[in-house]
Design a protein around this motif. Structure first.
Motif, PDB file in Angstrom:
ATOM      1  N   PHE A  20       0.021  -2.882  -9.042  1.00 53.38           N
ATOM      2  CA  PHE A  20      -0.213  -1.648  -8.300  1.00 53.38           C
ATOM      3  C   PHE A  20       0.573  -0.488  -8.906  1.00 53.38           C
ATOM      4  O   PHE A  20       0.035   0.616  -9.070  1.00 53.38           O
ATOM      5  N   LEU A  21       1.831  -0.726  -9.237  1.00 51.86           N
ATOM      6  CA  LEU A  21       2.668   0.342  -9.776  1.00 51.86           C
ATOM      7  C   LEU A  21       2.200   0.802 -11.156  1.00 51.86           C
ATOM      8  O   LEU A  21       2.448   1.950 -11.546  1.00 51.86           O
ATOM      9  N   SER A  22       1.542  -0.077 -11.885  1.00 47.40           N
ATOM     10  CA  SER A  22       1.055   0.290 -13.214  1.00 47.40           C
ATOM     11  C   SER A  22      -0.399   0.774 -13.202  1.00 47.40           C
ATOM     12  O   SER A  22      -0.942   1.133 -14.253  1.00 47.40           O
ATOM     13  N   ALA A  23      -1.038   0.767 -12.036  1.00 46.48           N
ATOM     14  CA  ALA A  23      -2.442   1.169 -11.946  1.00 46.48           C
ATOM     15  C   ALA A  23      -2.588   2.668 -12.174  1.00 46.48           C
ATOM     16  O   ALA A  23      -1.732   3.471 -11.795  1.00 46.48           O
ATOM     17  N   ALA A  68     -14.937   7.868 -13.079  1.00 46.01           N
ATOM     18  CA  ALA A  68     -16.190   7.982 -12.322  1.00 46.01           C
ATOM     19  C   ALA A  68     -17.033   6.727 -12.434  1.00 46.01           C
ATOM     20  O   ALA A  68     -17.822   6.408 -11.538  1.00 46.01           O
ATOM     21  N   GLU A  69     -16.858   5.969 -13.530  1.00 42.40           N
ATOM     22  CA  GLU A  69     -17.682   4.784 -13.740  1.00 42.40           C
ATOM     23  C   GLU A  69     -17.069   3.529 -13.138  1.00 42.40           C
ATOM     24  O   GLU A  69     -17.685   2.459 -13.159  1.00 42.40           O
ATOM     25  N   GLU A  86      -9.008  -2.431 -10.334  1.00 39.37           N
ATOM     26  CA  GLU A  86      -7.561  -2.461 -10.487  1.00 39.37           C
ATOM     27  C   GLU A  86      -6.961  -1.056 -10.522  1.00 39.37           C
ATOM     28  O   GLU A  86      -5.751  -0.903 -10.557  1.00 39.37           O
ATOM     29  N   CYS A  87      -7.815  -0.038 -10.544  1.00 43.77           N
ATOM     30  CA  CYS A  87      -7.333   1.338 -10.573  1.00 43.77           C
ATOM     31  C   CYS A  87      -7.170   1.878  -9.154  1.00 43.77           C
ATOM     32  O   CYS A  87      -7.551   1.234  -8.177  1.00 43.77           O
ATOM     33  N   LEU A  88      -6.617   3.080  -9.054  1.00 43.29           N
ATOM     34  CA  LEU A  88      -6.403   3.719  -7.764  1.00 43.29           C
ATOM     35  C   LEU A  88      -7.503   4.745  -7.535  1.00 43.29           C
ATOM     36  O   LEU A  88      -7.658   5.690  -8.305  1.00 43.29           O
ATOM     37  N   GLY A 114      -7.949   8.708   1.693  1.00 43.71           N
ATOM     38  CA  GLY A 114      -7.457   7.350   1.522  1.00 43.71           C
ATOM     39  C   GLY A 114      -7.299   6.982   0.066  1.00 43.71           C
ATOM     40  O   GLY A 114      -8.067   7.438  -0.794  1.00 43.71           O
ATOM     41  N   THR A 115      -6.286   6.165  -0.217  1.00 43.28           N
ATOM     42  CA  THR A 115      -6.111   5.577  -1.545  1.00 43.28           C
ATOM     43  C   THR A 115      -6.566   4.131  -1.466  1.00 43.28           C
ATOM     44  O   THR A 115      -6.090   3.365  -0.619  1.00 43.28           O
ATOM     45  N   VAL A 116      -7.495   3.764  -2.342  1.00 37.77           N
ATOM     46  CA  VAL A 116      -8.101   2.436  -2.322  1.00 37.77           C
ATOM     47  C   VAL A 116      -7.702   1.691  -3.593  1.00 37.77           C
ATOM     48  O   VAL A 116      -7.802   2.237  -4.701  1.00 37.77           O
ATOM     49  N   TRP A 117      -7.239   0.458  -3.410  1.00 35.39           N
ATOM     50  CA  TRP A 117      -6.859  -0.401  -4.536  1.00 35.39           C
ATOM     51  C   TRP A 117      -7.401  -1.803  -4.293  1.00 35.39           C
ATOM     52  O   TRP A 117      -7.201  -2.367  -3.222  1.00 35.39           O
ATOM     53  N   ARG A 118      -8.120  -2.309  -5.290  1.00 29.44           N
ATOM     54  CA  ARG A 118      -8.760  -3.622  -5.167  1.00 29.44           C
ATOM     55  C   ARG A 118      -9.677  -3.695  -3.941  1.00 29.44           C
ATOM     56  O   ARG A 118      -9.769  -4.713  -3.256  1.00 29.44           O
TER      57      ARG A 118
END
Length: 222
Positions: free
Chosen positions: A52-55, A60-61, A68-70, A124-128
């Protein structure tokens, strides 16, 4: 000279043996669980935290539940629930712009959760595929899916289990071997009983808290 009621010693022995069995069962369950949490849970949570810290922000794609990105997205608040019990918290049910619904759970009640109202537009921030942060009204709040700090929370829960389980196993061994010779009431027995019982109850109440802070969980669909 005081008289002892008939059968009082036998009843006290049975009670101590019952307490010994219960303490032993708790110890047998708690210690292996703590070991699994320390050997499997903590490394997994640490790996999630590093990821998460390195994401980086999503492009757009990049889309999908396993991203794995934010990703930053807008949501509309559909419902809010807040409670002020021993473990304050709440949840916010939101709807994305594409019509999909999700629910974000929170530990604690910060400014965001207290100010959120149905109909509000929030970021909102969405991860995974899971919402990890919601913000609006100049405030933000991490959800229970936020992975930062999860390794420490899991390790604390495991240590509580390990200590209380170890004490329970020792108390069980001590009681089951000595009940016949310790049928009379003693301060030591009462202290051990209260300590083991208190730690066991304390652990049971702490586990949901630690689990709630222990990183990503399956999303609650709405």
């Amino acid at each position: 000279m005081s008289r002892r009621r008939p059968g009082s010693t036998t009843w006290r022995v049975r009670r101590l043996r019952g307490a010994g069995v219960l303490a032993g069962v708790f110890g047998v369950l708690a210690v292996p669980t703590a070991v699994v949490m320390l050997t499997v849970g903590v490394p997994q949570r640490a790996s999630d935290e590093r990821a998460f810290l390195s994401a980086r922000p999503c492009g757009a794609e990049t889309k999908g539940p396993a991203e794995e990105c934010l990703r930053t997205a807008w949501f509309t608040v559909e419902a809010v629930r807040v409670w002020q019990r021993r473990s304050p918290g709440g949840w916010v049910r939101v709807i994305a712009d594409d019509g999909r619904g999700d629910r974000a759970d929170f530990d604690g009640t910060g400014r965001f959760l207290q100010r959120a109202r149905p109909g509000d537009r929030v970021v909102g921030t969405v991860w995974r595929g899971e919402i990890v942060t919601l913000s609006a009204h100049g405030a933000y709040h991490h959800t229970t899916g936020h992975p930062v700090g999860a390794p420490v929370a899991v390790a604390c829960g495991a240590l509580v289990l390990l200590v209380s389980g170890g004490l329970g196993a020792y108390a069980s061994w001590w009681w089951l071997r000595r009940t016949d010779r310790c049928a009379v009431r003693t301060a030591g027995l009462s202290a051990i009983a209260l300590t083991v019982l208190g730690l066991g109850i304390y652990t049971i109440f702490l586990l949901p808290v630690f689990e709630g802070r222990a990183g990503p969980r399956p999303r609650a669909r709405v």
